[in-house]
Design an enzyme around this catalytic site. Structure first.
Site, PDB file in Angstrom:
ATOM      1  N   ARG A  93     -30.130  24.858  29.525  1.00  0.00           N
ATOM      2  CA  ARG A  93     -30.000  25.966  30.484  1.00  0.00           C
ATOM      3  C   ARG A  93     -29.663  27.311  29.852  1.00  0.00           C
ATOM      4  NH1 ARG A  93     -33.276  23.664  33.775  1.00  0.00           N
ATOM      5  NH2 ARG A  93     -32.404  21.982  35.026  1.00  0.00           N
ATOM      6  N   SER A 174     -34.817  13.331  41.522  1.00  0.00           N
ATOM      7  CA  SER A 174     -34.776  14.649  40.927  1.00  0.00           C
ATOM      8  C   SER A 174     -34.661  14.421  39.427  1.00  0.00           C
ATOM      9  CB  SER A 174     -33.572  15.413  41.458  1.00  0.00           C
ATOM     10  OG  SER A 174     -33.265  16.461  40.571  1.00  0.00           O
TER      11      SER A 174
HETATM   12  N1  ARG Z   1     -25.773  16.121  35.749  1.00  0.00           N
HETATM   13  C1  ARG Z   1     -26.486  16.640  34.626  1.00  0.00           C
HETATM   14  C2  ARG Z   1     -25.954  17.970  34.250  1.00  0.00           C
HETATM   15  O1  ARG Z   1     -25.357  18.629  35.043  1.00  0.00           O
HETATM   16  C3  ARG Z   1     -27.972  16.627  34.798  1.00  0.00           C
HETATM   17  C4  ARG Z   1     -28.549  17.511  35.832  1.00  0.00           C
HETATM   18  C5  ARG Z   1     -30.013  17.259  35.843  1.00  0.00           C
HETATM   19  N2  ARG Z   1     -30.756  17.869  36.886  1.00  0.00           N
HETATM   20  C6  ARG Z   1     -31.665  17.193  37.614  1.00  0.00           C
HETATM   21  N3  ARG Z   1     -32.417  17.879  38.396  1.00  0.00           N
HETATM   22  N4  ARG Z   1     -31.813  15.924  37.584  1.00  0.00           N
HETATM   23  O2  ARG Z   1     -26.134  18.399  33.142  1.00  0.00           O
END
Ligand code: ARG
Length: 405
Positions: A93, A174
């Site tokens: 990110r 997701s």
């Molecule tokens: N829980 C993880 C994080 O916050 C993964 C998030 C992944 N997003 C998704 N759309 N599956 O880093």
């Protein structure tokens, strides 16, 4: 108004393009897609962004930069969130947000938009990074406010505007994937008692049907960075890809955990981190060989703090820089090779080798050639145990209740 939007090609971010135009007075929308090794057809995503109404679409291969500037520092740090999650999404990110900012500044945009929801960690990572790098940019998060709260309403919205809707019946998950791993959420996994369904997995095979037997491999490290497999020097993309394939074939690297999100809730997260699991396992083992006891144990605390910084979206803050400086210093002698054996659902260390090894066979052996002077142990223990002896004597003299039990 000119807005640069993070674009994945999926339904959410595809609806965002017309939605931003309609809700921000015909704004000019530019799309940015970063390749972090998610294995998607990027030219097709670029074309789709343009068809969907973006005036410009930027696609950039960020894999090398992702590995060198984010993944390797996380490996050297031993960064596993809550001791388990190798942080592939959380590491990606800040890089995507930085690139979004770069495009916004180069194109003279007024703001940036992202497709994160209002209850995840990713909005935190995007927005903290944007504020840290370009605080004057306006940040738009349509998914937090728009009326398209169900998949059906998004499909209807998209169809009414001629935006293509993915034809395949989407799995009810997701998913966020890149070269360092994959996260799978939602669907029946929201019930903590349910096992992830067989079709949830993408990078790893079921260990139950994995090949019989095992394979051995050797990962070589230089100053805490993996640089070779079986003696063959490999660049980051090749090295991680090769290890992802090998561990994935044997069903190694599946993680099923409940984690604490930044926004205060617990969530069930299923991850696949085949290559990352092997690399972290080998790297930590090499540190056990090359780092002295005090540094090894102190660093374990830093690992936890570093993982939290990554998870919490604070990559571009001063504390990450300070801790990274400590970590880099600690890695000067973390050079050598670790041999692993991989079999169905399991990776184990079977050998270690390093020019900086602090393991001394003479000191450790219980056979011939012992160089450890055991006569020193008596004096050592007289002093080492002195505080406890003193406490016991004084307690006895004062009739301490602990002694009357
Ligand atoms: N829980 C993880 C994080 O916050 C993964 C998030 C992944 N997003 C998704 N759309 N599956 O880093």
């Amino acid at each position: 108004m000119k807005i640069v939007t993070a674009y994945s090609g999926g339904l959410d971010t595809s609806c965002m393009i017309p939605w931003l135009k309609e809700n921000y007075g015909g704004a000019d929308i530019l799309a940015f897609t970063g390749d972090l090794g998610q294995g998607e057809d990027l030219p097709a995503i670029k074309a789709k962004a343009l068809r969907t109404g973006a005036s410009k679409a930027f696609v950039e291969d960020l894999q090398e930069q992702f590995i060198n500037e984010f993944i390797w520092p996380a490996v050297r740090a031993g960064a596993l969130y809550e001791g388990t999650y190798p942080l592939h999404t959380a590491l990606g990110r800040p890089l995507l947000a930085k690139k979004l900012v770069d495009v916004a500044l180069a194109e003279g945009a007024d703001g940036v938009a992202h497709g994160c929801t209002g209850k995840g960690n990713d909005q935190v990572r995007f927005e903290v990074t944007i504020k840290a790098l370009a605080p004057h940019l306006k940040i738009l998060a349509p998914l937090r406010t728009w009326e398209l709260t169900t998949r059906e309403s998004e499909v209807e919205y998209a169809q009414a505007r001629g935006v293509e809707v993915p034809v395949t019946i989407e799995k009810p998950f997701s998913i966020d994937q890149n070269i360092w791993g994959c996260a799978i959420e939602c669907g029946e996994m929201e019930d903590l008692w349910n096992e992830p369904p067989p079709d949830a997995w993408r990078m790893t095979k079921d260990p139950v049907t994995a090949p019989r037997g095992s394979v051995e491999l050797v990962i070589g490290f230089e100053q805490g960075i993996p640089v070779s497999v079986d003696g063959v020097a490999l660049g980051g993309v090749k090295l991680i890809t090769q290890l992802n394939e090998l561990a994935g074939e044997y069903g190694v690297g599946r993680i099923d955990m409940v984690e604490n999100r930044v926004v205060g809730l617990k969530s069930r997260e299923v991850y696949e981190a085949p290559g990352a699991s092997l690399i972290h396992l080998a790297h930590t083992e090499l540190e056990r060989v090359c780092l002295d006891r005090a540094t090894f144990n102190y660093k374990r605390r830093v690992s936890q703090d570093f993982a939290n910084i990554i998870y919490d979206g604070q990559w571009f803050g001063p504390l990450r820089e300070c801790l990274q400086a400590f970590i880099e210093e600690s890695q000067r002698t973390v050079t050598g090779e670790i041999r692993l054996r991989v079999s169905a659902g399991l990776a184990q260390v079977t050998g270690r080798k390093s020019p900086y090894s602090l393991y001394d066979t003479g000191l450790a052996t219980y056979s011939h050639g012992d160089t450890f002077n055991r006569s020193m142990a008596e004096g050592f223990l007289a002093i080492y145990g002195l505080p406890y002896k003193t406490v016991a004597e004084i307690r006895r003299a004062k009739g301490h209740p602990e002694l009357k039990k």
